[in-house]
Design a protein around this motif. Structure first.
Motif, mmCIF file in Angstrom:
data_model
loop_
_atom_site.group_PDB
_atom_site.id
_atom_site.type_symbol
_atom_site.label_atom_id
_atom_site.label_comp_id
_atom_site.label_asym_id
_atom_site.label_seq_id
_atom_site.Cartn_x
_atom_site.Cartn_y
_atom_site.Cartn_z
ATOM 1 N N GLN A 1 -15.933 -4.647 -4.051
ATOM 2 C CA GLN A 1 -15.720 -6.129 -3.553
ATOM 3 C C GLN A 1 -16.736 -6.855 -3.389
ATOM 4 O O GLN A 1 -16.469 -8.206 -3.494
ATOM 5 N N GLU B 1 -4.145 3.832 -6.178
ATOM 6 C CA GLU B 1 -3.915 2.765 -7.026
ATOM 7 C C GLU B 1 -3.759 1.596 -6.313
ATOM 8 O O GLU B 1 -4.023 0.334 -6.649
ATOM 9 N N ALA B 2 -3.050 1.605 -5.238
ATOM 10 C CA ALA B 2 -2.794 0.435 -4.346
ATOM 11 C C ALA B 2 -4.009 -0.216 -3.620
ATOM 12 O O ALA B 2 -4.497 -1.213 -3.764
ATOM 13 N N LYS C 1 -14.615 1.194 -2.635
ATOM 14 C CA LYS C 1 -13.943 -0.218 -3.031
ATOM 15 C C LYS C 1 -14.452 -1.177 -2.112
ATOM 16 O O LYS C 1 -14.607 -2.364 -2.909
ATOM 17 N N TYR D 1 0.816 -1.231 0.054
ATOM 18 C CA TYR D 1 0.205 0.163 -0.063
ATOM 19 C C TYR D 1 0.761 1.150 0.095
ATOM 20 O O TYR D 1 0.452 2.172 -0.331
ATOM 21 N N GLU E 1 -7.147 0.244 -4.978
ATOM 22 C CA GLU E 1 -7.727 -0.542 -6.231
ATOM 23 C C GLU E 1 -7.215 -1.866 -6.415
ATOM 24 O O GLU E 1 -7.932 -2.836 -6.832
ATOM 25 N N ARG E 2 -5.890 -2.031 -6.494
ATOM 26 C CA ARG E 2 -5.267 -3.147 -6.700
ATOM 27 C C ARG E 2 -5.405 -4.184 -5.679
ATOM 28 O O ARG E 2 -5.597 -5.483 -5.861
ATOM 29 N N LEU E 3 -4.941 -3.622 -4.429
ATOM 30 C CA LEU E 3 -5.207 -4.919 -3.251
ATOM 31 C C LEU E 3 -6.468 -4.891 -2.507
ATOM 32 O O LEU E 3 -6.566 -5.797 -1.708
#
Length: 201
Positions: A198, A173-174, A194, A158, A176-178
């Motif tokens: 999910q 961005e982290a 987010k 992160y 969104e990715r993680l």
């Protein structure tokens, strides 16, 4: 900015400040400080204007020279339940109530005063106008920054050590990715969005 002139003239005035209202992750951390006029500390300023090295040195000096100091917080769960303003005011109250030597007067950074019985003044931009508030901002910021660096090891990827939880491009961005980590504030818009995403997958 006009110099701040207080009506209080005693030696038991405390400054209180918070760090961490804007981040998407971590606690909001507060500190309260009563400085000792007999042991002046050079270089006090708004913690955001100081280098990391200067803050670290002042952190130690404040703790060794201040007449009284205390670091407090409001948790992620409290932030999500109460909202960040109320959680920050609660954490400020905890910092002042925790002072080993209790103040006769309190200078509060910002424009709102917590609910308490202390005589107090709200000081806009107080962290650059009142030395005791500057000292409090330094204790709070160094404490919170160190906690976020520790979280970076616990939740790698992160970038918490770099952005300290603030909504930078890299953090978004982290996220969104993680996905959402256990230390993210679920009441904050980007985190809430987010989480909703999910749940769809």
């Amino acid at each position: 900015m006009q110099p701040f002139v207080s009506g209080y003239r005693g030696v038991l005035g405390a400054g209180v400040d918070e760090v961490g209202r804007g981040p998407l992750a971590g606690d909001v951390v507060t500190a309260a400080v009563i400085l000792d006029p007999q042991q002046p500390i050079a270089g006090l300023d708004d913690s955001k204007k100081l280098t990391e090295k200067s803050r670290a040195a002042l952190f130690e000096e404040i703790q060794s020279k201040a007449k009284s100091w205390y670091i407090a917080r409001a948790s992620i769960a409290e932030i999500d339940r109460l909202n960040i303003l109320q959680a920050s005011l609660l954490a400020m109250r905890r910092a002042v109530e925790g002072l080993p030597i209790q103040p006769e007067h309190v200078w509060v950074d910002g424009n709102k005063i917590p609910r308490w019985d202390y005589p107090a003044e709200a000081v806009v931009k107080g962290d650059s106008r009142v030395a005791a508030i500057s000292a409090a901002s330094i204790l709070a910021k160094v404490t919170r920054d160190r906690e976020m660096i520790a979280y970076d090891k616990k939740y790698p990827g992160y970038g918490f050590a770099g952005h300290k939880g603030y909504p930078t491009k890299a953090h978004m961005e982290a996220l969104e990715r993680l996905g959402v980590s256990p230390i993210h504030r679920t009441s904050y818009g980007p985190v809430r969005a987010k989480l909703a995403q999910q749940r769809l997958f």
